[in-house]
Design an enzyme around this catalytic site. Structure first.
Site, PDB file in Angstrom:
ATOM      1  N   ARG A  27       0.819  -1.219   0.000  1.00  0.00           N
ATOM      2  CA  ARG A  27       0.000   0.000   0.000  1.00  0.00           C
ATOM      3  C   ARG A  27       0.853   1.269   0.000  1.00  0.00           C
ATOM      4  O   ARG A  27       0.349   2.373  -0.229  1.00  0.00           O
ATOM      5  CB  ARG A  27      -0.918   0.017   1.219  1.00  0.00           C
ATOM      6  CG  ARG A  27      -1.874  -1.148   1.274  1.00  0.00           C
ATOM      7  CD  ARG A  27      -2.708  -1.085   2.534  1.00  0.00           C
ATOM      8  NE  ARG A  27      -3.539   0.105   2.562  1.00  0.00           N
ATOM      9  CZ  ARG A  27      -4.733   0.196   2.009  1.00  0.00           C
ATOM     10  NH1 ARG A  27      -5.245  -0.848   1.396  1.00  0.00           N
ATOM     11  NH2 ARG A  27      -5.414   1.315   2.075  1.00  0.00           N
ATOM     12  N   GLY A 100      -4.945   8.447   4.540  1.00  0.00           N
ATOM     13  CA  GLY A 100      -5.928   9.342   3.922  1.00  0.00           C
ATOM     14  C   GLY A 100      -5.353  10.734   3.769  1.00  0.00           C
ATOM     15  O   GLY A 100      -4.131  10.916   3.867  1.00  0.00           O
ATOM     16  N   LYS A 488       1.877  -2.025 -18.101  1.00  0.00           N
ATOM     17  CA  LYS A 488       2.689  -2.978 -17.314  1.00  0.00           C
ATOM     18  C   LYS A 488       4.161  -2.639 -17.452  1.00  0.00           C
ATOM     19  O   LYS A 488       4.891  -2.612 -16.483  1.00  0.00           O
ATOM     20  CB  LYS A 488       2.483  -4.426 -17.788  1.00  0.00           C
ATOM     21  CG  LYS A 488       1.257  -5.180 -17.388  1.00  0.00           C
ATOM     22  CD  LYS A 488       1.023  -5.388 -15.930  1.00  0.00           C
ATOM     23  CE  LYS A 488       0.418  -4.192 -15.283  1.00  0.00           C
ATOM     24  NZ  LYS A 488      -0.984  -4.079 -15.125  1.00  0.00           N
ATOM     25  N   GLU A 491       5.138   0.838 -15.713  1.00  0.00           N
ATOM     26  CA  GLU A 491       5.062   0.960 -14.259  1.00  0.00           C
ATOM     27  C   GLU A 491       6.121   0.146 -13.523  1.00  0.00           C
ATOM     28  O   GLU A 491       6.531   0.533 -12.440  1.00  0.00           O
ATOM     29  CB  GLU A 491       3.654   0.666 -13.727  1.00  0.00           C
ATOM     30  CG  GLU A 491       3.194  -0.750 -13.789  1.00  0.00           C
ATOM     31  CD  GLU A 491       1.790  -0.932 -13.211  1.00  0.00           C
ATOM     32  OE1 GLU A 491       1.413  -0.232 -12.280  1.00  0.00           O
ATOM     33  OE2 GLU A 491       1.069  -1.816 -13.728  1.00  0.00           O
ATOM     34  N   HIS A 507      -1.724   8.302 -37.610  1.00  0.00           N
ATOM     35  CA  HIS A 507      -2.139   9.673 -37.334  1.00  0.00           C
ATOM     36  C   HIS A 507      -1.190  10.348 -36.357  1.00  0.00           C
ATOM     37  O   HIS A 507      -1.563  11.318 -35.690  1.00  0.00           O
ATOM     38  CB  HIS A 507      -3.581   9.691 -36.809  1.00  0.00           C
ATOM     39  CG  HIS A 507      -4.556   9.109 -37.789  1.00  0.00           C
ATOM     40  ND1 HIS A 507      -4.974   9.793 -38.910  1.00  0.00           N
ATOM     41  CD2 HIS A 507      -5.130   7.884 -37.851  1.00  0.00           C
ATOM     42  CE1 HIS A 507      -5.801   9.013 -39.606  1.00  0.00           C
ATOM     43  NE2 HIS A 507      -5.905   7.851 -38.988  1.00  0.00           N
TER      44      HIS A 507
HETATM   45  O1  M6R Z   1      -7.692  -1.333  -7.164  1.00  0.00           O
HETATM   46  P1  M6R Z   1      -8.062  -0.759  -8.494  1.00  0.00           P
HETATM   47  O2  M6R Z   1      -8.331  -1.797  -9.513  1.00  0.00           O
HETATM   48  O3  M6R Z   1      -9.204   0.221  -8.394  1.00  0.00           O
HETATM   49  O4  M6R Z   1      -6.794   0.047  -8.949  1.00  0.00           O
HETATM   50  C1  M6R Z   1      -6.792   0.807 -10.126  1.00  0.00           C
HETATM   51  C2  M6R Z   1      -5.392   1.202 -10.511  1.00  0.00           C
HETATM   52  O5  M6R Z   1      -4.796   1.951  -9.500  1.00  0.00           O
HETATM   53  C3  M6R Z   1      -4.518  -0.029 -10.788  1.00  0.00           C
HETATM   54  O6  M6R Z   1      -5.074  -0.847 -11.772  1.00  0.00           O
HETATM   55  C4  M6R Z   1      -3.116   0.419 -11.248  1.00  0.00           C
HETATM   56  O7  M6R Z   1      -3.199   1.046 -12.496  1.00  0.00           O
HETATM   57  C5  M6R Z   1      -2.159  -0.768 -11.286  1.00  0.00           C
HETATM   58  N1  M6R Z   1      -0.893  -0.393 -10.736  1.00  0.00           N
HETATM   59  C6  M6R Z   1      -1.923  -1.277 -12.661  1.00  0.00           C
HETATM   60  O8  M6R Z   1      -1.055  -2.346 -12.685  1.00  0.00           O
END
Ligand code: M6R
Length: 611
Positions: A27, A100, A488, A491, A507
């Protein structure tokens, strides 16, 4: 983002909290800290990973039966020791951990500074704890009451835990917008952002609701609303197993999760599809079947990879069920005053079920009377609970920050939904419906086959690991796959990559192509095969380096491409479930070869609970 964990009971708190923080590290992982209450309220915190915190604590005395910890993804203030949580109040008698954002923190800080409060960090969370201290002192009230009153003053999102030196047997927690789960053991309680730090000790959990305050005191749990109305906690039994959140012999969670896909796709279909019995049923939809039958529009809201799954769903629902679909980035949708009608069906897709923008988009659509379907992976998550109905993806915990098995599970569930709605609306030939049901059951075996390409893909990764840019092209159902492949790669390997519809290339992006540009083309046999072959010719004519994902037995594209990856044949509507596999493996191997932290890429966090 940020993970929080706390413990109160008869065991040593420190090891439980540190282990819990490691489970929550997906997280956020730029700094970590822990507070232990044993007479004194002691805080240990450090920039870096939980392992850095562990080294920092070393063999310092940590005996305590009450404590809390935090792993951070920076919002207010850079990652450093002082911005790490927990934060003391100015008196150092109380401390907070917070997940938060407090939006009005600047105004509150100015007022508190005027009253002599000192701030050692740049965080909004330190403002929160000093606000609680200020109310506690000035109103001469209990700490619990001070927390309750403070919640009326703050604007934003929070899951907090507060500890006080003056109330050693007490732990206070509250949530609004950020997740918070309480684990109920024998004379002990656990608090965490999700259930993963808890399952080792108990499978009985309570999901705290927005605007609720939980007070654990002298072995008893009391939950009240912000308005001081007592609520009856609903204890749920968790089905999560410990081995689901461990690496199981793989080098990285991402690799484990890629290889789990035959199983996770099967789990997503379990009980919902039995082709030879003609059984196709999504429990969550059954009740709302008439709404779907009557729907004249579906809106899909999601972010990141889940948004890509939404794009696949657009093609599926339009082709099968003949319902117009709009796919929206949740973050744009919620701020652009969209037209939402009561007759609209909104499908919210989210692995974590906690993405703040997706949650806010749901709230907006709900306020306009639309019906909300959640497609979530995490059971009991905020989005699952905010939806009118929905379907869990049952992919099991996804720990790697880069989403892999969650994507294929989402596409699986959305495919079943689209087929079921098509059946109810009578928009599909019966023979095609039956054929697709049978094909769906064969997908896990085909994914298994695609995973056998790993060694070949590793070789391709080695050839391209040092390039600065990549282009991904696809058409039709493979266009969202191209976007997903590019996401992928960027990131986890930090290589710039763009995904494009292959025909759109001419384009603009075609200007990028030269002899140094790798172009991944997803060109499986489908209705636009001839067109994409022409697009490959266009890339080749400009000396682009073509890596083609093709259907087994293709005898045209191998002559044009530098590398060819053959995947098993499938109906074009189901192909994303297979064609995405080599792209996941390619990005994984490139990232590993570049020495990147695959499971915890820089600047990212698994669940994005800030807007
Ligand atoms: O938990 P979620 O599916 O809502 O998350 C959405 C995005 O944050 C998540 O898919 C993010 O783009 C990933 N790191 C992609 O691999």
């Amino acid at each position: 983002m940020c993970g929080i964990v706390a413990y109160i009971g008869h065991r040593e708190a420190c090891p439980i909290i540190l282990k819990g923080l490691k489970r929550l590290e997906y997280r956020g992982y730029d700094s970590a800290g822990i507070a232990l209450l044993n007479g004194d309220l002691k805080v240990y915190k450090k920039k870096g990973k939980v392992s850095d915190l562990e080294n920092f604590i070393g063999d310092q005395a940590t005996h305590a039966h009450v404590g809390m910890g935090h792993t951070r993804w920076a919002t207010h203030g850079e990652p450093n020791d002082s911005n790490a949580h927990p934060h003391y109040s100015t008196s150092k008698r109380i401390a907070i951990i917070h997940n938060g954002i407090i939006e009005n923190y600047a105004a509150l800080k100015t007022v508190l500074q005027g009253r002599g409060y000192e701030f050692l960090s740049d965080t909004d969370s330190e403002v929160f704890i000093n606000l609680i201290e200020d109310i506690h002192k000035n109103n001469n009230c209990s700490l619990e009451e001070a927390v309750r009153l403070a919640l009326h003053e703050v604007v934003g999102a929070y899951a907090i835990v507060v500890l006080s030196e003056d109330d050693p047997g007490q732990l206070i927690a509250a949530r609004k917008g950020s997740p918070l789960v309480i684990g109920v053991g024998e004379n002990e309680f656990f608090l965490a952002s999700d259930a993963t730090p808890i399952i080792e000790y108990t499978n009985e959990v309570i999901y705290v609701n927005d605007y609720e305050i939980a007070v654990i005191k002298d072995g008893k749990l009391d939950i009240q609303t912000k308005e001081a109305v007592r609520t009856t906690p609903y204890i749920q039994k968790l089905e999560l197993k410990l081995d689901a959140i461990e690496k199981g012999g793989y080098e990285h969670f991402m690799l484990k999760e890629i290889f789990e896909q035959p199983r996770s796709i099967m789990d997503s279909m379990r009980g919902r599809l039995i082709a030879d019995q003609n059984h196709l049923m999504m429990g969550g939809i059954r009740e709302y079947a008439n709404k779907f039958v009557a729907a004249d529009r579906i809106l899909i809201v999601a972010c990141g990879t889940s948004w890509h799954a939404g794009l696949v769903a657009e093609y599926l629902f339009e082709e099968f069920a003949r319902i117009p679909v709009e796919v929206e980035y949740a973050s744009e949708f919620r701020y652009r005053n969209p037209v939402i009608r009561e007759s609209d069906i909104v499908i919210a897709i989210s692995q974590s079920g906690e993405t703040a923008d997706t949650l806010a988009a749901i709230e907006l659509a709900k306020s306009k009377g639309a019906t909300i379907f959640g497609v979530c992976n995490v059971v009991g998550s905020s989005i699952a609970r905010a939806s009118d109905a929905g379907a869990y993806t049952h992919a099991g915990p996804e720990i790697g920050v880069a989403s892999t098995k969650a994507f294929t599970a989402q596409v699986t569930v959305l495919t079943l939904m689209a087929l079921m709605v098509a059946e109810k609306r009578g928009t599909m030939e019966n023979s095609r419906l039956r054929q697709l049901m049978v094909e769906m059951e064969n997908i896990p075996a085909k994914v298994e086959q695609a995973l056998k390409l790993d060694a070949k893909i590793q070789h391709i990764a080695d050839v391209f690991k040092d390039v600065p840019n990549f282009l991904y092209l696809g058409r039709g159902y493979n266009f969202p796959v191209a976007l997903e492949g590019a996401l992928k790669l960027k990131e986890i390997s930090y290589i710039h990559a763009e995904g494009y519809p292959a025909a759109e290339m001419k384009h603009g992006p075609i200007a990028l192509i030269d002899e140094n540009m790798p172009v991944v083309v997803i060109a499986t046999k489908d209705s636009s095969y001839e067109k994409i072959v022409s697009n490959i010719q266009e890339v080749k004519a400009r000396k682009g380096r073509i890596i083609a994902i093709v259907t087994e037995g293709d005898d045209v594209i191998p002559d044009m491409a530098e590398f060819v990856i053959e995947v098993p044949a499938a109906d074009e509507a189901l192909v994303p479930l297979i064609s995405v596999i080599p792209l996941q493996l390619l990005s994984y191997h490139i990232a590993v070869m570049r020495g990147c932290n695959v499971d915890q890429p820089r600047n990212l966090a698994k669940s994005v609970t800030v807007e």
